[in-house]
Write an enzyme that holds these catalytic residues in place. Structure first.
Site, PDB file in Angstrom:
ATOM      1  N   ASP A  73      -3.177  22.179  -1.871  1.00 33.91           N
ATOM      2  CA  ASP A  73      -4.118  21.729  -0.843  1.00 33.91           C
ATOM      3  C   ASP A  73      -3.416  21.838   0.520  1.00 33.91           C
ATOM      4  O   ASP A  73      -2.857  20.875   1.025  1.00 33.91           O
ATOM      5  CB  ASP A  73      -4.536  20.284  -1.150  1.00 33.91           C
ATOM      6  CG  ASP A  73      -5.419  19.686  -0.074  1.00 33.91           C
ATOM      7  OD1 ASP A  73      -6.081  20.463   0.649  1.00 33.91           O
ATOM      8  OD2 ASP A  73      -5.453  18.446   0.044  1.00 33.91           O
ATOM      9  N   ASP A 123     -11.451  16.333  -3.783  1.00 29.05           N
ATOM     10  CA  ASP A 123     -10.011  16.089  -3.831  1.00 29.05           C
ATOM     11  C   ASP A 123      -9.756  14.588  -3.845  1.00 29.05           C
ATOM     12  O   ASP A 123     -10.263  13.862  -2.989  1.00 29.05           O
ATOM     13  CB  ASP A 123      -9.340  16.737  -2.611  1.00 29.05           C
ATOM     14  CG  ASP A 123      -7.831  16.799  -2.771  1.00 29.05           C
ATOM     15  OD1 ASP A 123      -7.339  16.614  -3.901  1.00 29.05           O
ATOM     16  OD2 ASP A 123      -7.146  17.033  -1.754  1.00 29.05           O
ATOM     17  N   HIS A 150       2.415   8.609  -3.477  1.00 30.02           N
ATOM     18  CA  HIS A 150       1.979   9.407  -2.327  1.00 30.02           C
ATOM     19  C   HIS A 150       1.190   8.546  -1.341  1.00 30.02           C
ATOM     20  O   HIS A 150       1.446   8.576  -0.131  1.00 30.02           O
ATOM     21  CB  HIS A 150       1.121  10.582  -2.795  1.00 30.02           C
ATOM     22  CG  HIS A 150       0.467  11.336  -1.676  1.00 30.02           C
ATOM     23  ND1 HIS A 150       1.178  12.135  -0.807  1.00 30.02           N
ATOM     24  CD2 HIS A 150      -0.831  11.385  -1.270  1.00 30.02           C
ATOM     25  CE1 HIS A 150       0.343  12.654   0.085  1.00 30.02           C
ATOM     26  NE2 HIS A 150      -0.876  12.223  -0.174  1.00 30.02           N
ATOM     27  N   GLU A 195       0.189  20.432  -0.323  1.00 36.06           N
ATOM     28  CA  GLU A 195       0.083  19.293  -1.225  1.00 36.06           C
ATOM     29  C   GLU A 195       0.061  19.852  -2.642  1.00 36.06           C
ATOM     30  O   GLU A 195      -0.821  20.645  -2.989  1.00 36.06           O
ATOM     31  CB  GLU A 195      -1.173  18.457  -0.928  1.00 36.06           C
ATOM     32  CG  GLU A 195      -1.069  17.752   0.431  1.00 36.06           C
ATOM     33  CD  GLU A 195      -2.149  16.714   0.694  1.00 36.06           C
ATOM     34  OE1 GLU A 195      -3.220  16.788   0.044  1.00 36.06           O
ATOM     35  OE2 GLU A 195      -1.927  15.845   1.542  1.00 36.06           O
ATOM     36  N   ARG A 210      -1.401  18.857   9.384  1.00 35.10           N
ATOM     37  CA  ARG A 210      -1.211  17.420   9.611  1.00 35.10           C
ATOM     38  C   ARG A 210      -1.581  16.977  11.014  1.00 35.10           C
ATOM     39  O   ARG A 210      -2.073  15.857  11.200  1.00 35.10           O
ATOM     40  CB  ARG A 210       0.249  17.039   9.339  1.00 35.10           C
ATOM     41  CG  ARG A 210       0.718  17.286   7.927  1.00 35.10           C
ATOM     42  CD  ARG A 210      -0.061  16.481   6.918  1.00 35.10           C
ATOM     43  NE  ARG A 210       0.414  16.732   5.562  1.00 35.10           N
ATOM     44  CZ  ARG A 210      -0.268  16.424   4.468  1.00 35.10           C
ATOM     45  NH1 ARG A 210      -1.451  15.865   4.566  1.00 35.10           N
ATOM     46  NH2 ARG A 210       0.224  16.697   3.282  1.00 35.10           N
ATOM     47  N   THR A 216      -7.583  26.370   0.280  1.00 35.87           N
ATOM     48  CA  THR A 216      -7.029  25.641  -0.865  1.00 35.87           C
ATOM     49  C   THR A 216      -6.715  26.695  -1.918  1.00 35.87           C
ATOM     50  O   THR A 216      -7.608  27.458  -2.302  1.00 35.87           O
ATOM     51  CB  THR A 216      -8.054  24.637  -1.439  1.00 35.87           C
ATOM     52  OG1 THR A 216      -8.501  23.765  -0.388  1.00 35.87           O
ATOM     53  CG2 THR A 216      -7.452  23.812  -2.557  1.00 35.87           C
ATOM     54  N   GLU A 254      -0.760  19.740  -6.304  1.00 32.79           N
ATOM     55  CA  GLU A 254      -1.763  18.988  -7.056  1.00 32.79           C
ATOM     56  C   GLU A 254      -2.128  19.702  -8.359  1.00 32.79           C
ATOM     57  O   GLU A 254      -1.818  20.880  -8.544  1.00 32.79           O
ATOM     58  CB  GLU A 254      -3.046  18.820  -6.221  1.00 32.79           C
ATOM     59  CG  GLU A 254      -2.784  18.216  -4.837  1.00 32.79           C
ATOM     60  CD  GLU A 254      -4.028  17.728  -4.137  1.00 32.79           C
ATOM     61  OE1 GLU A 254      -5.079  17.566  -4.804  1.00 32.79           O
ATOM     62  OE2 GLU A 254      -3.947  17.501  -2.908  1.00 32.79           O
ATOM     63  N   GLU A 302       5.938  13.992   3.325  1.00 34.23           N
ATOM     64  CA  GLU A 302       6.767  12.958   2.704  1.00 34.23           C
ATOM     65  C   GLU A 302       8.223  13.396   2.595  1.00 34.23           C
ATOM     66  O   GLU A 302       9.136  12.604   2.823  1.00 34.23           O
ATOM     67  CB  GLU A 302       6.238  12.636   1.309  1.00 34.23           C
ATOM     68  CG  GLU A 302       4.845  12.043   1.280  1.00 34.23           C
ATOM     69  CD  GLU A 302       4.239  12.180  -0.102  1.00 34.23           C
ATOM     70  OE1 GLU A 302       4.450  11.296  -0.936  1.00 34.23           O
ATOM     71  OE2 GLU A 302       3.560  13.201  -0.364  1.00 34.23           O
ATOM     72  N   LYS A 357      -8.116  20.385   6.451  1.00 31.16           N
ATOM     73  CA  LYS A 357      -7.993  20.732   5.037  1.00 31.16           C
ATOM     74  C   LYS A 357      -8.823  21.958   4.654  1.00 31.16           C
ATOM     75  O   LYS A 357      -8.484  22.654   3.699  1.00 31.16           O
ATOM     76  CB  LYS A 357      -8.502  19.559   4.180  1.00 31.16           C
ATOM     77  CG  LYS A 357      -7.740  18.270   4.336  1.00 31.16           C
ATOM     78  CD  LYS A 357      -6.483  18.311   3.525  1.00 31.16           C
ATOM     79  CE  LYS A 357      -5.859  16.926   3.407  1.00 31.16           C
ATOM     80  NZ  LYS A 357      -4.669  16.957   2.540  1.00 31.16           N
ATOM     81  N   GLN A 410      -5.346  16.954  11.138  1.00 33.63           N
ATOM     82  CA  GLN A 410      -5.800  15.874  10.250  1.00 33.63           C
ATOM     83  C   GLN A 410      -5.617  14.492  10.897  1.00 33.63           C
ATOM     84  O   GLN A 410      -6.520  13.652  10.854  1.00 33.63           O
ATOM     85  CB  GLN A 410      -5.007  15.955   8.933  1.00 33.63           C
ATOM     86  CG  GLN A 410      -5.400  14.919   7.898  1.00 33.63           C
ATOM     87  CD  GLN A 410      -4.476  14.939   6.673  1.00 33.63           C
ATOM     88  OE1 GLN A 410      -3.551  15.747   6.594  1.00 33.63           O
ATOM     89  NE2 GLN A 410      -4.722  14.057   5.721  1.00 33.63           N
TER      90      GLN A 410
HETATM   91 CA    CA Z   1      -4.987  16.628  -1.195  1.00 31.21          CA
END
Ligand code: CA
Length: 409
Positions: free
Chosen positions: A231, A124, A131, A197, A235, A255, A199, A356, A251, A238
């Site tokens: 993804d 990834d 971002h 996320e 948080r 996925t 992606e 975000e 993570k 993480q």
């Molecule tokens: Ca990612």
């Protein structure tokens, strides 16, 4: 004359708003009526059952479509990918072929989609400047938003291939260890800040040999196509674990990928120049012209559109990512998946994560039902879709990657 100036159309009735016109022809793996999973191609509201069609047509090597993954087909390489695409286009656009093909069309609503390819390795990246800057401002407000190495190479990490799941797979809220800055001690429990996320993933078909680099110019030779990726990210887990070795258990629990893989050939009309790169990149990262892709993503939470991230704004291109991930001689395997990193544009409404969108919880997002979200609640369903310009002025889509959050166990 077909193919002269008028748009190529299929004899099959394809709804005008379908993501799957004949200019797309994405590949997936499906099962139908209790039979074994096998390879199919989406066309309008239908799915073309490739294995029996290839057998009926006497297509050389058509047995690869009996497999429960795309991998045997992916391993054949670009000449075979192009030949099959031309064959399918011919079958679906020439009325004379209708009788041969028609019996192998299944209603898409009656099939079950499976993970389209067996994921070999999963990498990834972190290639959206917007971002990366947002995350830097949120987590390291007192320092430069970008780390010094960011503009020099596509940063990434190795993820967990075995937990890549197909769209629709339930996402169980992970548990893990976390410690917020103000808390006196670390604790273990269900994630409190579950996020997404948005992606785009690139799927490697043709392998490479260990010790040999894959230059940007060989991108189309090795990469078969693209899919959507969510993804999922814990948080709180993480934030506590990532120093100094990077993402790990925050993570690796899941996925999600879309069931359809769009061939690069379908995305030719979507190619665009990528943003200017300053400072100039080292020679091995110079993109010899593939550039970026004009993909328009849309993120929905429980039906409400919360973001529209533009993939064309990505700083690092997929060819540069491939050159970088093999820059040390690491080899590629059929089924390798590498994802772009969260796609976020410059606008607030273009951010590809709740981290975000809610600015780490400070600015809740309001959904159509009046409820608000900072991060995901149990029962929430997130769906990411994307569209791109196709050949002949068409519009092609990725379908979607969807997942619902279930309570921690
Ligand atoms: Ca990612």
């Amino acid at each position: 004359m077909p193919g002269m100036s008028a748009a190529v159309t299929s004899w099959l009735d394809v709804p005008t708003d379908s993501p799957f016109p004949v200019q797309n022809l994405p590949y997936g793996v499906f099962s139908y009526d209790g039979e074994a999973p096998r390879v199919g191609v989406a066309i309008g509201d239908h799915l073309l059952d490739l294995a029996p069609l290839a057998a009926a047509a006497g297509l050389d090597g058509g047995h690869v479509f009996q497999a429960p993954t795309l991998n045997p087909f992916l391993a054949l390489g670009r000449p075979a990918w192009s030949a099959v695409r031309s064959w399918l286009t011919e079958l679906l656009t020439h009325t004379a072929q209708r009788a041969l093909v028609e019996g192998h069309l299944l209603p898409a609503c009656e099939v079950t989609m499976h993970l389209p390819f067996e994921v070999a390795d999963y990498v990834d990246f972190y290639s959206s400047r917007h971002h990366a800057e947002n995350v830097g401002r949120i987590f390291r407000p007192d320092s430069e938003p970008l780390s010094p190495n960011w503009p020099h190479m596509p940063l990434g990490y190795h993820g967990r291939a075995g937990t890549v799941v197909v769209s629709g797979t339930p996402i169980v809220r992970p548990s893990g260890q976390r410690k917020a800055p103000g808390e006196p001690a670390a604790t273990y429990g269900p994630c409190l800040r579950l996020d997404i996320e948005a992606e785009v993933g690139f799927v490697v078909g043709a392998s490479s040999r260990r010790g040999e680099r894959v230059p940007t110019s060989a991108f189309r030779e090795h990469v078969f196509g693209a899919c959507l990726v969510n993804d999922w990210s814990a948080r709180d887990i993480q934030a506590w674990e990532y120093v100094p070795l990077g993402p790990f258990l925050g993570k690796s629990f899941a996925t999600s990928v879309s069931p359809w893989v769009l061939p690069l050939d379908a995305l030719e009309a979507a190619r665009v120049a990528s943003p200017a790169q300053e400072p100039a990149v080292l020679d091995y990262l110079r993109d010899d012209g593939y550039g970026g892709l004009d993909l328009s993503l849309e993120v929905r939470c429980n039906g409400t559109v919360v973001s529209r991230p533009p993939f064309a704004s990505m700083y690092w291109t997929p060819a540069q990512q491939l050159a970088h991930l093999t820059g040390n001689g690491a080899s590629l395997r059929t089924g390798d998946l590498y994802a772009s990193g969260t796609v976020s544009g410059p606008e607030r409404t273009q951010r590809g994560s709740f981290l975000e969108l809610s600015w780490n919880g400070a600015e809740p997002v309001t959904l159509d039902d009046g409820s608000t979200r900072t991060f995901l609640e149990d029962g929430d369903e997130v769906s990411i879709s994307a569209w791109a310009p196709g050949a002949d002025g068409s519009r092609i889509g990725f379908g979607s990657v969807t997942g619902r959050v279930f309570p921690a166990r």
